[in-house]
Enzyme design. Structure first.
Site, PDB file in Angstrom:
ATOM      1  N   HIS A  21       8.991  -4.067 -94.818  1.00  8.83           N
ATOM      2  CA  HIS A  21       8.978  -3.343 -93.545  1.00  8.83           C
ATOM      3  C   HIS A  21      10.403  -3.108 -93.079  1.00  8.83           C
ATOM      4  CE1 HIS A  21       8.317  -2.335 -89.362  1.00  8.83           C
ATOM      5  NE2 HIS A  21       8.955  -3.410 -88.961  1.00  8.83           N
ATOM      6  N   GLU A  24      10.355  15.988-105.203  1.00  7.40           N
ATOM      7  CA  GLU A  24      10.128  14.624-105.657  1.00  7.40           C
ATOM      8  C   GLU A  24       8.990  13.910-104.907  1.00  7.40           C
ATOM      9  OE1 GLU A  24      13.247  12.108-104.381  1.00  7.40           O
ATOM     10  OE2 GLU A  24      13.076  10.749-106.084  1.00  7.40           O
ATOM     11  N   HIS A  69       7.980   2.961 -84.506  1.00  7.84           N
ATOM     12  CA  HIS A  69       8.516   1.620 -84.826  1.00  7.84           C
ATOM     13  C   HIS A  69       9.191   1.586 -86.198  1.00  7.84           C
ATOM     14  CE1 HIS A  69       7.976  -3.002 -84.910  1.00  7.84           C
ATOM     15  NE2 HIS A  69       8.715  -2.633 -85.925  1.00  7.84           N
ATOM     16  N   HIS A  97      13.065  -0.110 -90.454  1.00  7.38           N
ATOM     17  CA  HIS A  97      13.141   0.892 -89.386  1.00  7.38           C
ATOM     18  C   HIS A  97      14.032   2.058 -89.821  1.00  7.38           C
ATOM     19  CE1 HIS A  97      12.757  -2.928 -86.617  1.00  7.38           C
ATOM     20  NE2 HIS A  97      11.604  -2.632 -87.191  1.00  7.38           N
ATOM     21  N   GLU A 145       5.944 -10.791 -88.390  1.00  6.60           N
ATOM     22  CA  GLU A 145       4.981  -9.829 -88.951  1.00  6.60           C
ATOM     23  C   GLU A 145       4.213 -10.419 -90.137  1.00  6.60           C
ATOM     24  OE1 GLU A 145       4.474  -7.617 -86.999  1.00  6.60           O
ATOM     25  OE2 GLU A 145       6.353  -7.035 -86.052  1.00  6.60           O
TER      26      GLU A 145
HETATM   27  O1  2HA Z   1      11.049  -8.680 -87.654  1.00  6.30           O
HETATM   28  O2  2HA Z   1      11.000  -5.577 -87.516  1.00  6.30           O
HETATM   29  O3  2HA Z   1       8.567  -5.566 -86.503  1.00  6.30           O
HETATM   30  C1  2HA Z   1      11.507  -7.730 -86.778  1.00  6.30           C
HETATM   31  C2  2HA Z   1      10.671  -6.523 -86.856  1.00  6.30           C
HETATM   32  C3  2HA Z   1       9.412  -6.577 -86.115  1.00  6.30           C
HETATM   33 ZN    ZN Z   2       9.886  -3.798 -87.151  1.00  4.05          ZN
END
Ligand code: 2HA
Ligand code: ZN
Length: 272
Positions: free
Chosen positions: A139, A169, A210, A141, A116
């Protein structure tokens, strides 16, 4: 030259990746972080004239030429950063041409930065134009934020507003709101460009079905934004899961009261 393994920025990367792993937000190789460093702080630990190898950036990153970043590696697991930072992290500098990254340390098994990388670098460019103190793109998940993507419209204003309503908050932490992208294929320049476009307006961007991107002037700010969204999403999903009608909510007048009291500027067009 001081020991790079004791550098505060390496310690910070170790701590935050392990923390995020234990939250359950970074299964397997999920998630990635890039953290902009000053040349002076890197030079305390590394000879900045010693380039180990070069790696193509895959796009024109010349806006960032001469900038240093510590970045998680592609295919690497957040859970493993602490025990082997030199394999799982790398320190790079964007070369003059903008299409080459110069590796100064790390990726010791011959690896490279996260898949990414375009989304990260394009987001750094967009955020730096908004805020010269910006430094971190993160980033991951987060479970409840992702769950919410399946039952909530993927719309900037509606998604933001639903989260603002979940805890007092939220308005204080992200009065500027959240950008939301539809599902897109990850790991390419196209999603990078779409993310960066949202980053012109937002410090937080959801990648539909995602995960999420958070940014900030330091690791705490980027993490704190994501953590607050995830907490609100957890409440949203808990409440939704009961199937019981909502008897109470934080209404728009109350959201305005919070913004006034904390002297933040709410996105008025998101008070829908
Ligand atoms: O790097 O999260 O979006 C692994 C991820 C891809
Ligand atoms: Zn990811």
């Amino acid at each position: 030259m001081k020991n790079i393994l004791e550098a505060p920025f390496v310690e910070e990367m170790k701590d935050i990746t392990f923390n995020m792993y234990t939250q359950g937000w970074d299964e397997r190789n999920g998630g990635n972080i890039s953290y902009m460093l000053e040349e002076a702080e890197v030079a305390e630990y590394l000879d900045v004239n010693k380039v180990i190898r070069t790696i193509p950036t895959g796009f024109d990153a010349s806006y960032l030429k001469g900038r240093y970043f510590i970045v998680t590696g592609t295919g690497k697991y957040f859970k493993n950063v602490t025990k082997d930072p030199e394999t799982n992290l790398g320190i790079i500098r964007i070369a003059e041409d903008g299409t080459t990254a110069e590796l100064l340390w790390g990726y010791a098994d011959g690896g490279k930065f996260t898949s990414e990388f375009p989304a990260h670098m394009m987001s750094h460019i967009a955020r730096l134009k908004q805020d010269p103190n910006h430094r971190v793109v993160m980033h991951c998940h987060p479970t409840n934020t992702l769950a919410m993507n399946f039952v909530h419209e993927l719309d900037d204003a509606k998604f933001t507003h639903s989260l603002w309503q979940m805890c007092t908050e939220c308005m204080v932490v992200f009065p500027d709101g959240i950008g939301v992208l539809p599902w897109m294929l990850c790991g390419n320049n196209e999603i990078g460009e779409a993310t960066a476009k949202k980053m012109e307006e937002f410090r937080l961007v959801v990648w539909g079905l995602h995960g999420i991107y958070g940014t900030g002037k330091d690791i705490d700010e980027a993490f704190g934004l994501i953590e607050t969204v995830e907490k609100a999403a957890q409440l949203y999903m808990l409440v939704a899961s009961t199937g019981m009608p909502r008897l109470n909510t934080i209404n728009n007048d109350q959201l305005r009261v919070i913004a006034d009291a904390f002297k933040v500027k709410a996105r008025e067009d998101f008070l829908i």
